[in-house]
Design a protein around this motif. Sequence first.
Motif, PDB file in Angstrom:
ATOM      1  N   UNK A 200       0.838  -1.192   0.000  1.00  0.00           N
ATOM      2  CA  UNK A 200       0.000   0.000   0.000  1.00  0.00           C
ATOM      3  C   UNK A 200       0.874   1.244   0.000  1.00  0.00           C
ATOM      4  N   UNK A 201       0.603   2.136  -0.942  1.00  0.00           N
ATOM      5  CA  UNK A 201       1.357   3.397  -1.016  1.00  0.00           C
ATOM      6  C   UNK A 201       0.381   4.518  -1.341  1.00  0.00           C
ATOM      7  N   UNK A 202      -0.595   4.703  -0.459  1.00  0.00           N
ATOM      8  CA  UNK A 202      -1.574   5.772  -0.603  1.00  0.00           C
ATOM      9  C   UNK A 202      -0.993   7.103  -0.166  1.00  0.00           C
ATOM     10  N   UNK A 203      -1.817   7.960   0.424  1.00  0.00           N
ATOM     11  CA  UNK A 203      -1.353   9.300   0.784  1.00  0.00           C
ATOM     12  C   UNK A 203      -0.155   9.269   1.723  1.00  0.00           C
TER      13      UNK A 203
ATOM     14  N   UNK B 169       6.940  -2.225  -4.333  1.00  0.00           N
ATOM     15  CA  UNK B 169       5.601  -1.770  -3.944  1.00  0.00           C
ATOM     16  C   UNK B 169       4.556  -2.732  -4.493  1.00  0.00           C
ATOM     17  N   UNK B 170       3.548  -3.026  -3.671  1.00  0.00           N
ATOM     18  CA  UNK B 170       2.390  -3.747  -4.189  1.00  0.00           C
ATOM     19  C   UNK B 170       1.119  -3.036  -3.729  1.00  0.00           C
ATOM     20  N   UNK B 171       0.062  -3.184  -4.513  1.00  0.00           N
ATOM     21  CA  UNK B 171      -1.209  -2.531  -4.205  1.00  0.00           C
ATOM     22  C   UNK B 171      -2.332  -3.234  -4.926  1.00  0.00           C
ATOM     23  N   UNK B 172      -3.558  -2.881  -4.568  1.00  0.00           N
ATOM     24  CA  UNK B 172      -4.723  -3.569  -5.132  1.00  0.00           C
ATOM     25  C   UNK B 172      -5.022  -3.102  -6.557  1.00  0.00           C
ATOM     26  N   UNK B 173      -4.807  -1.811  -6.816  1.00  0.00           N
ATOM     27  CA  UNK B 173      -5.080  -1.252  -8.144  1.00  0.00           C
ATOM     28  C   UNK B 173      -3.806  -1.356  -8.980  1.00  0.00           C
ATOM     29  N   UNK B 174      -3.752  -2.331  -9.866  1.00  0.00           N
ATOM     30  CA  UNK B 174      -2.523  -2.604 -10.611  1.00  0.00           C
ATOM     31  C   UNK B 174      -2.174  -1.487 -11.590  1.00  0.00           C
ATOM     32  N   UNK B 175      -3.183  -0.794 -12.125  1.00  0.00           N
ATOM     33  CA  UNK B 175      -2.913   0.323 -13.040  1.00  0.00           C
ATOM     34  C   UNK B 175      -2.239   1.473 -12.292  1.00  0.00           C
ATOM     35  N   UNK B 176      -2.770   1.811 -11.107  1.00  0.00           N
ATOM     36  CA  UNK B 176      -2.161   2.869 -10.293  1.00  0.00           C
ATOM     37  C   UNK B 176      -0.775   2.457  -9.835  1.00  0.00           C
ATOM     38  N   UNK B 177      -0.628   1.188  -9.496  1.00  0.00           N
ATOM     39  CA  UNK B 177       0.668   0.669  -9.054  1.00  0.00           C
ATOM     40  C   UNK B 177       1.712   0.821 -10.147  1.00  0.00           C
ATOM     41  N   UNK B 178       1.367   0.425 -11.349  1.00  0.00           N
ATOM     42  CA  UNK B 178       2.309   0.510 -12.467  1.00  0.00           C
ATOM     43  C   UNK B 178       2.699   1.955 -12.745  1.00  0.00           C
ATOM     44  N   UNK B 179       1.716   2.850 -12.682  1.00  0.00           N
ATOM     45  CA  UNK B 179       1.972   4.271 -12.916  1.00  0.00           C
ATOM     46  C   UNK B 179       2.916   4.840 -11.860  1.00  0.00           C
ATOM     47  N   UNK B 180       2.647   4.522 -10.581  1.00  0.00           N
ATOM     48  CA  UNK B 180       3.491   5.014  -9.489  1.00  0.00           C
ATOM     49  C   UNK B 180       4.913   4.497  -9.618  1.00  0.00           C
TER      50      UNK B 180
ATOM     51  N   UNK C 210       6.491   3.365 -12.247  1.00  0.00           N
ATOM     52  CA  UNK C 210       7.166   3.948 -13.416  1.00  0.00           C
ATOM     53  C   UNK C 210       7.635   5.361 -13.105  1.00  0.00           C
ATOM     54  N   UNK C 211       6.775   6.127 -12.438  1.00  0.00           N
ATOM     55  CA  UNK C 211       7.109   7.515 -12.074  1.00  0.00           C
ATOM     56  C   UNK C 211       8.317   7.578 -11.152  1.00  0.00           C
ATOM     57  N   UNK C 212       8.366   6.674 -10.167  1.00  0.00           N
ATOM     58  CA  UNK C 212       9.415   6.737  -9.149  1.00  0.00           C
ATOM     59  C   UNK C 212      10.620   5.854  -9.456  1.00  0.00           C
ATOM     60  N   UNK C 213      10.490   4.980 -10.448  1.00  0.00           N
ATOM     61  CA  UNK C 213      11.604   4.109 -10.797  1.00  0.00           C
ATOM     62  C   UNK C 213      11.835   3.001  -9.792  1.00  0.00           C
ATOM     63  N   UNK C 214      10.743   2.506  -9.181  1.00  0.00           N
ATOM     64  CA  UNK C 214      10.847   1.413  -8.215  1.00  0.00           C
ATOM     65  C   UNK C 214      10.168   0.167  -8.784  1.00  0.00           C
ATOM     66  N   UNK C 215      10.240  -0.924  -8.054  1.00  0.00           N
ATOM     67  CA  UNK C 215       9.783  -2.219  -8.567  1.00  0.00           C
ATOM     68  C   UNK C 215       8.338  -2.522  -8.176  1.00  0.00           C
TER      69      UNK C 215
END
Length: 266
Positions: A7-10, A32-43, A45-50
Amino acid sequence: MKLGFIGAGNMGGAILRGYLASGRIQHKDVFVCGRDLDKLEKLCTELGVNPCQNISELMDACNVIMLGVKPNMFPEIMPQVAEKYSSDKILVSMAAGVTIESISGFVGKEAKIVRVMPNTPAMVNEAMTSVSRNKNVDDEQFVSVFDIFQSIGKAEEVEEQLIHCVIGVSGSSPAYTYMYIDALAEAAVKNGMNKEQATIFAAQSVLGAAKMVLETGVDPVQLRINVCSPGGTTIEAVKTLQEKGFSELVEAGFQAAVDKSRLMSK
């Protein structure tokens, strides 16, 4: 350290961004892992993390795991965490009302657990975070976790029993401070200033006053006395606030947050 965020919310996202910006960890060592895979991929990609597709994958990759989910999600995610937990891993929880003991109930009494209570100024690297650990976390391990929260503001180690007090004095208090800033700005608007400019004047004054407390080491009461010239404008304002019960109102708000925190922990 291999650092994972479930989870990487607010709040989790603010901690993640702040720690990356500090340069104390390489992007390739963050997962990072999260329930919303589209948001996860976007985050990611933006931050350069796995990105990780699930908790199991993240647990395999990391030795420090941030539990950044809401308290009501713990019954769902913790069995998945427990399935992959091993003694070389540290679990770090930021969930209000979820005790170290209750987390141990999922992963075992020998698990290494740290409980933190940051606040929303983590988003601008000015968080105040309490950090509490159980007896299984040794000093060397604790320092590695403590460093994360020092990188996004200030951090203090406290006994877990004080976490309700922490919530009242720092966890929830940004909201009271925003109310104060807005009230000052609205009063300025009534006296002819536009809202945008009034907000800047009020907010910067709060920021400056806070830095005076932190950087001079002078007691806030003495700082107030120092700025109150006899017969001047400031002492007139202070007298009015005191007569209106300013301190009592702030204490009542603080206590309401503390009482709610205690209730949530039962």
